[in-house]
Write an enzyme that holds these catalytic residues in place. Structure first.
Site, PDB file in Angstrom:
ATOM      1  N   HIS A  63       0.862  -1.192   0.000  1.00  0.00           N
ATOM      2  CA  HIS A  63       0.000   0.000   0.000  1.00  0.00           C
ATOM      3  C   HIS A  63       0.891   1.232   0.000  1.00  0.00           C
ATOM      4  O   HIS A  63       2.115   1.117   0.002  1.00  0.00           O
ATOM      5  CB  HIS A  63      -0.964  -0.019   1.189  1.00  0.00           C
ATOM      6  CG  HIS A  63      -0.321   0.098   2.546  1.00  0.00           C
ATOM      7  ND1 HIS A  63       0.616  -0.795   3.007  1.00  0.00           N
ATOM      8  CD2 HIS A  63      -0.480   1.004   3.551  1.00  0.00           C
ATOM      9  CE1 HIS A  63       0.992  -0.449   4.237  1.00  0.00           C
ATOM     10  NE2 HIS A  63       0.350   0.640   4.577  1.00  0.00           N
ATOM     11  N   HIS A  65       1.169   3.895   2.229  1.00  0.00           N
ATOM     12  CA  HIS A  65       1.660   4.632   3.395  1.00  0.00           C
ATOM     13  C   HIS A  65       3.190   4.713   3.283  1.00  0.00           C
ATOM     14  O   HIS A  65       3.842   3.799   2.762  1.00  0.00           O
ATOM     15  CB  HIS A  65       1.230   3.952   4.696  1.00  0.00           C
ATOM     16  CG  HIS A  65      -0.201   4.259   5.060  1.00  0.00           C
ATOM     17  ND1 HIS A  65      -0.993   3.395   5.787  1.00  0.00           N
ATOM     18  CD2 HIS A  65      -0.973   5.344   4.782  1.00  0.00           C
ATOM     19  CE1 HIS A  65      -2.202   3.946   5.949  1.00  0.00           C
ATOM     20  NE2 HIS A  65      -2.212   5.130   5.357  1.00  0.00           N
ATOM     21  N   ASP A  67       5.872   4.415   5.036  1.00  0.00           N
ATOM     22  CA  ASP A  67       6.857   3.434   5.498  1.00  0.00           C
ATOM     23  C   ASP A  67       6.942   2.232   4.557  1.00  0.00           C
ATOM     24  O   ASP A  67       7.795   1.366   4.733  1.00  0.00           O
ATOM     25  CB  ASP A  67       6.576   2.990   6.950  1.00  0.00           C
ATOM     26  CG  ASP A  67       5.149   2.535   7.202  1.00  0.00           C
ATOM     27  OD1 ASP A  67       4.233   3.042   6.540  1.00  0.00           O
ATOM     28  OD2 ASP A  67       4.950   1.671   8.081  1.00  0.00           O
ATOM     29  N   HIS A  68       6.087   2.194   3.532  1.00  0.00           N
ATOM     30  CA  HIS A  68       6.097   1.075   2.578  1.00  0.00           C
ATOM     31  C   HIS A  68       6.501   1.476   1.164  1.00  0.00           C
ATOM     32  O   HIS A  68       6.556   0.621   0.286  1.00  0.00           O
ATOM     33  CB  HIS A  68       4.726   0.399   2.567  1.00  0.00           C
ATOM     34  CG  HIS A  68       4.346  -0.118   3.913  1.00  0.00           C
ATOM     35  ND1 HIS A  68       4.484  -1.439   4.271  1.00  0.00           N
ATOM     36  CD2 HIS A  68       3.900   0.533   5.017  1.00  0.00           C
ATOM     37  CE1 HIS A  68       4.111  -1.589   5.536  1.00  0.00           C
ATOM     38  NE2 HIS A  68       3.759  -0.405   6.007  1.00  0.00           N
ATOM     39  N   HIS A 141      -6.972  -2.472   5.902  1.00  0.00           N
ATOM     40  CA  HIS A 141      -6.208  -1.343   6.419  1.00  0.00           C
ATOM     41  C   HIS A 141      -6.979  -0.097   5.985  1.00  0.00           C
ATOM     42  O   HIS A 141      -7.791  -0.188   5.062  1.00  0.00           O
ATOM     43  CB  HIS A 141      -4.793  -1.408   5.789  1.00  0.00           C
ATOM     44  CG  HIS A 141      -3.749  -0.629   6.515  1.00  0.00           C
ATOM     45  ND1 HIS A 141      -3.511  -0.751   7.862  1.00  0.00           N
ATOM     46  CD2 HIS A 141      -2.841   0.287   6.072  1.00  0.00           C
ATOM     47  CE1 HIS A 141      -2.514   0.050   8.207  1.00  0.00           C
ATOM     48  NE2 HIS A 141      -2.092   0.696   7.145  1.00  0.00           N
ATOM     49  N   ASP A 208       0.539  -4.558   6.868  1.00  0.00           N
ATOM     50  CA  ASP A 208      -0.495  -3.674   7.372  1.00  0.00           C
ATOM     51  C   ASP A 208      -1.944  -4.121   7.162  1.00  0.00           C
ATOM     52  O   ASP A 208      -2.594  -3.793   6.169  1.00  0.00           O
ATOM     53  CB  ASP A 208      -0.242  -2.263   6.836  1.00  0.00           C
ATOM     54  CG  ASP A 208       1.094  -1.716   7.343  1.00  0.00           C
ATOM     55  OD1 ASP A 208       1.992  -2.530   7.613  1.00  0.00           O
ATOM     56  OD2 ASP A 208       1.232  -0.498   7.490  1.00  0.00           O
ATOM     57  N   HIS A 266       7.840  -5.046  11.271  1.00  0.00           N
ATOM     58  CA  HIS A 266       6.995  -3.846  11.231  1.00  0.00           C
ATOM     59  C   HIS A 266       6.554  -3.469  12.646  1.00  0.00           C
ATOM     60  O   HIS A 266       5.378  -3.393  12.960  1.00  0.00           O
ATOM     61  CB  HIS A 266       5.771  -4.106  10.322  1.00  0.00           C
ATOM     62  CG  HIS A 266       4.961  -2.880  10.006  1.00  0.00           C
ATOM     63  ND1 HIS A 266       3.955  -2.434  10.808  1.00  0.00           N
ATOM     64  CD2 HIS A 266       5.020  -2.004   8.972  1.00  0.00           C
ATOM     65  CE1 HIS A 266       3.397  -1.349  10.273  1.00  0.00           C
ATOM     66  NE2 HIS A 266       4.043  -1.080   9.158  1.00  0.00           N
TER      67      HIS A 266
HETATM   68 ZN   LIG Z   1       3.203   0.387   7.781  1.00  0.00          ZN
END
Ligand SMILES: [Zn+2]
Length: 309
Positions: A63, A65, A67-68, A141, A208, A266
């Site tokens: 996805h 976000h 951090d990804h 999510h 996530d 994570h």
């Molecule tokens: Zn994340």
């Protein structure tokens, strides 16, 4: 270096810490490379892990976000700088095309690498790779998120003693594998007579999400499962609210799915001691358990039915 292994590039959710980079994972599989969720700093983590940009054949985002995916611009530009000669497929939720476009073209550069956009539009079969079949499942999510799974096709394992007894040697072994049967003198030797079923290996990547059907479907029978465990069970209410798993939930689903090696990652920065994740998961899961650390290498376990282990 194992032929099939996970190279952990980063293990932090949301924000990096002094000891954990943003997420990032490279699956190496018989010379193929799958880069999952390159968070910020992934280019440098690859350098520290000794992984060149040319080792990547597919980039897969669960996805959008940060951090990804915030590491995508650096990785893509580095591929061009390094003159990566092969095409690189990019998979990501189709609804996030605008974010992919921004990351892909974040700043001006000599855009030479061939990035093939293959967005994910729904669950099912995503692509056929030389390493196996890539499948996706929808996860739960706050924004559209997918988990991935690599399934090596089942095959046949040749049995040397039966080959010898049947008088099949040298190049005839390859011919028998290709053609399924072979004439040896007066008799016909069939592939089934001199080989046995070999189950394909499976890798699953679950980021996530709160617990949902997709998690169990992805984890089912995985030899190696990489799964988020952002929270501990004491914060299960927060985990559910924000669309995440606890270590206990991740370990429980792994146990139910018959996972052989479980990699937890994570982690939320609210927990300073990773041993708490291990203790919680241990109560649910008695297979191989890895609480991931940055730059760790985790081999895909040897085939369960392989001779001698
Ligand atoms: Zn994340």
């Amino acid at each position: 270096m194992a032929a099939r292994e996970l190279v952990v590039l980063g293990t932090a959710s949301q924000a990096p810490t002094r000891t954990r980079n943003h997420n990032g994972y490279l699956l190496r599989w018989d010379g193929r490379g799958f880069l999952f969720d390159p968070g910020e700093g992934t280019q440098r983590q690859m350098l520290l892990a000794g992984v060149p940009s040319s080792a990547v054949h597919r980039v897969l985002l669960s996805h959008f976000h940060g951090d990804h995916c915030l590491g995508l611009p650096g990785v893509v530009q580095r591929m061009s700088l390094d003159g990566v000669a092969h095409p690189v497929a990019a998979h990501y939720p189709a609804s996030g095309q605008v974010f992919f476009d921004r990351l892909r073209h974040a700043t001006p550069f000599a855009d030479l690498a061939e990035i093939r956009e293959e967005p994910v539009t729904g669950p099912g079969r995503l692509a056929e790779d030389p390493a196996g079949v890539l499948e996706v499942r929808r996860l739960e999510h706050p924004i559209e998120t997918y988990g991935y799974r690599l399934v090596e096709p089942d095959g046949r394992r040749m049995l040397p003693d039966r080959l010898a007894a049947a008088g099949v040697t040298g190049p005839d072994v390859g011919r028998l594998q290709r053609e399924g049967a072979l004439r040896v003198g007066e008799t016909t030797v069939r592939l089934d007579d001199v080989s046995e079923h070999r189950r394909g290996q499976r890798f699953a990547f679950v980021m996530d999400t709160r617990m949902c059907d997709g998690v169990a479907a992805l984890a089912d029978g995985a030899d190696l499962l990489v799964i988020e465990s952002t929270f501990l069970a004491e914060d299960a209410v927060l985990a559910h609210r924000y669309g995440h798993l606890t270590a206990r939930q991740a370990a429980r689903v792994a146990a139910q799915a018959g996972v052989r090696r479980l990699v937890l990652t994570h982690f939320s920065q609210r927990y300073p001691d990773p041993r708490a994740f291990e203790e919680e998961a241990r109560a649910e899961f008695d297979g191989d358990l890895v609480v991931a650390a940055d730059l760790q290498r985790v081999p895909v376990p040897p085939r369960a039915d392989a001779p001698g282990g």
